[in-house]
Design a protein around this motif. Structure first.
Motif, PDB file in Angstrom:
ATOM      1  N   ARG A  82      23.590 -25.333   6.185  1.00  0.00           N
ATOM      2  CA  ARG A  82      23.687 -23.811   6.664  1.00  0.00           C
ATOM      3  C   ARG A  82      24.756 -23.847   7.713  1.00  0.00           C
ATOM      4  O   ARG A  82      25.333 -24.724   8.230  1.00  0.00           O
ATOM      5  CB  ARG A  82      22.298 -23.822   7.504  1.00  0.00           C
ATOM      6  CG  ARG A  82      21.003 -23.586   6.777  1.00  0.00           C
ATOM      7  CD  ARG A  82      19.867 -23.438   7.493  1.00  0.00           C
ATOM      8  NE  ARG A  82      18.587 -23.531   6.776  1.00  0.00           N
ATOM      9  CZ  ARG A  82      17.913 -24.412   6.004  1.00  0.00           C
ATOM     10  NH1 ARG A  82      18.209 -25.768   6.321  1.00  0.00           N
ATOM     11  NH2 ARG A  82      17.020 -24.049   5.398  1.00  0.00           N
ATOM     12  N   GLU A  85      25.123 -25.840  11.143  1.00  0.00           N
ATOM     13  CA  GLU A  85      24.792 -27.119  11.273  1.00  0.00           C
ATOM     14  C   GLU A  85      25.849 -28.213  11.730  1.00  0.00           C
ATOM     15  O   GLU A  85      27.017 -28.001  11.120  1.00  0.00           O
ATOM     16  CB  GLU A  85      24.139 -27.679   9.921  1.00  0.00           C
ATOM     17  CG  GLU A  85      22.750 -26.849   9.432  1.00  0.00           C
ATOM     18  CD  GLU A  85      21.993 -27.401   8.490  1.00  0.00           C
ATOM     19  OE1 GLU A  85      22.774 -28.342   7.633  1.00  0.00           O
ATOM     20  OE2 GLU A  85      21.111 -27.070   8.177  1.00  0.00           O
ATOM     21  N   GLN A 113      23.236 -21.577  18.990  1.00  0.00           N
ATOM     22  CA  GLN A 113      21.902 -20.980  18.737  1.00  0.00           C
ATOM     23  C   GLN A 113      21.830 -19.615  18.088  1.00  0.00           C
ATOM     24  O   GLN A 113      20.961 -19.296  17.450  1.00  0.00           O
ATOM     25  CB  GLN A 113      21.469 -20.887  20.282  1.00  0.00           C
ATOM     26  CG  GLN A 113      21.220 -22.151  20.961  1.00  0.00           C
ATOM     27  CD  GLN A 113      21.116 -22.118  22.757  1.00  0.00           C
ATOM     28  OE1 GLN A 113      21.160 -20.738  23.098  1.00  0.00           O
ATOM     29  NE2 GLN A 113      20.720 -22.983  23.333  1.00  0.00           N
ATOM     30  N   GLN A 116      21.565 -20.371  14.455  1.00  0.00           N
ATOM     31  CA  GLN A 116      20.196 -20.983  13.881  1.00  0.00           C
ATOM     32  C   GLN A 116      19.508 -19.832  13.807  1.00  0.00           C
ATOM     33  O   GLN A 116      18.754 -19.874  12.788  1.00  0.00           O
ATOM     34  CB  GLN A 116      20.053 -21.919  15.115  1.00  0.00           C
ATOM     35  CG  GLN A 116      18.537 -22.559  14.581  1.00  0.00           C
ATOM     36  CD  GLN A 116      18.262 -23.315  15.897  1.00  0.00           C
ATOM     37  OE1 GLN A 116      18.597 -23.564  16.859  1.00  0.00           O
ATOM     38  NE2 GLN A 116      17.248 -24.519  15.234  1.00  0.00           N
ATOM     39  N   ASN A 119      20.763 -17.628  10.653  1.00  0.00           N
ATOM     40  CA  ASN A 119      20.113 -18.281   9.420  1.00  0.00           C
ATOM     41  C   ASN A 119      18.476 -18.111   9.226  1.00  0.00           C
ATOM     42  O   ASN A 119      18.177 -17.831   8.036  1.00  0.00           O
ATOM     43  CB  ASN A 119      20.304 -19.862   9.645  1.00  0.00           C
ATOM     44  CG  ASN A 119      21.919 -20.196   9.331  1.00  0.00           C
ATOM     45  OD1 ASN A 119      22.398 -19.959   8.482  1.00  0.00           O
ATOM     46  ND2 ASN A 119      22.365 -21.117  10.068  1.00  0.00           N
TER      47      ASN A 119
END
Length: 209
Positions: A82, A85, A113, A116, A119
Motif C-alpha cells: 500500500r 507502508e 496517517q 493510511q 487506503n
C-alpha cells in the motif's frame, strides 16, 4: 525470443521467476499462473540474455494478466505494498515510496496517517482492490492528493476524514470496479518498466549468460 543454445529448463524458469518477482513484487500468482503461462508462450528453448527481452516479457505478462479472472488480477496487484507502508518493503518499493525523502527528512507522520486512512477509504469504495499508482519519483504528500482526487474527497491532512461509514462502495466486478482494476494492472506494468531501467542501469539484473 527463442534460441537453440542448450540451457537447462529449470535455470531458465528460475531466472524468469526471479526477474518477474523483482519487477512485479512477490505473489503466488506469479509462481502458479504467470510463469507457467509465459513458459508455454515463450517456448521450452527460450532463455533471457538481453534487457530488451525483459521489456517484451513485461508487455506479454500484462496482456496475460488482463486475460485472468478479475479476482485473480486483484490478488496479483495486492502483491504491491500500500502507498505509505514502510515495513516489510522490497528494496525497490522502499526506494520508490521514498519520493526524495531521507532519514534526516522523512515523510511527515501526518502524511503517513492520511495515507493510511485514504487506503482504507479506497478499499472500502473498491472492495477487493488495492490502490496502485506509478509513483515516478513523486512524494507521498503528492500521492495523497492524487488519492483524494480519485476518491472525490477534499484535500486534507485529517487522519479520519471522510468517515469510512459515509462512503458508498461500488459493486465488485461492476464497470467502475473493472476500470479501476484495469488501470491498476497497467500501472503495475509501468512500475515494472521503470524498475527494469533502474536495475539494468545499476547492474542488478541477472540474466542467463
Amino acid at each position: 525470443m527463442s534460441t537453440s543454445a542448450a540451457v537447462p529448463v529449470e535455470d531458465s524458469e528460475s531466472v524468469l521467476k526471479s526477474t518477474l518477482v523483482l519487477l512485479f513484487e512477490e505473489s503466488e500468482e506469479i509462481r502458479l499462473t504467470l510463469v507457467p503461462q509465459l513458459l508455454v508462450s515463450l517456448g521450452s528453448t527460450f532463455f533471457l540474455t538481453h534487457t530488451s527481452q525483459v521489456y517484451e516479457i513485461i508487455d506479454e505478462s500484462i496482456g496475460l494478466i488482463h486475460s485472468w479472472s478479475p479476482d485473480l488480477q486483484a490478488r496479483f496487484i495486492a502483491g504491491h505494498p500500500r502507498i505509505g507502508e514502510s515495513r516489510n518493503l522490497s528494496a525497490l518499493s522502499s526506494a520508490e515510496q521514498s519520493g526524495g525523502t531521507t532519514a534526516a527528512a522523512p515523510t511527515p507522520p501526518e502524511v503517513l496517517q492520511r495515507l493510511q486512512h485514504l487506503n482504507a477509504c479506497y478499499e472500502c469504495i473498491y472492495p477487493g482492490l488495492r490502490y496502485i499508482t506509478f509513483v515516478n519519483g513523486r512524494s507521498r504528500a503528492v500521492i495523497a492528493e492524487e488519492m483524494e482526487d480519485k476518491l472525490g474527497v477534499a484535500h486534507s491532512l485529517l487522519p479520519n476524514q471522510p468517515p469510512l461509514e459515509s462512503l458508498v462502495p461500488v459493486q465488485a466486478h461492476s464497470p467502475a470496479w473493472l476500470a479501476e482494476l484495469h488501470r491498476a494492472v497497467e500501472d503495475v506494468g509501468r512500475i515494472a518498466k521503470s524498475r527494469l531501467e533502474k536495475v539494468d542501469r545499476e547492474g542488478l539484473l541477472h540474466l542467463v549468460k
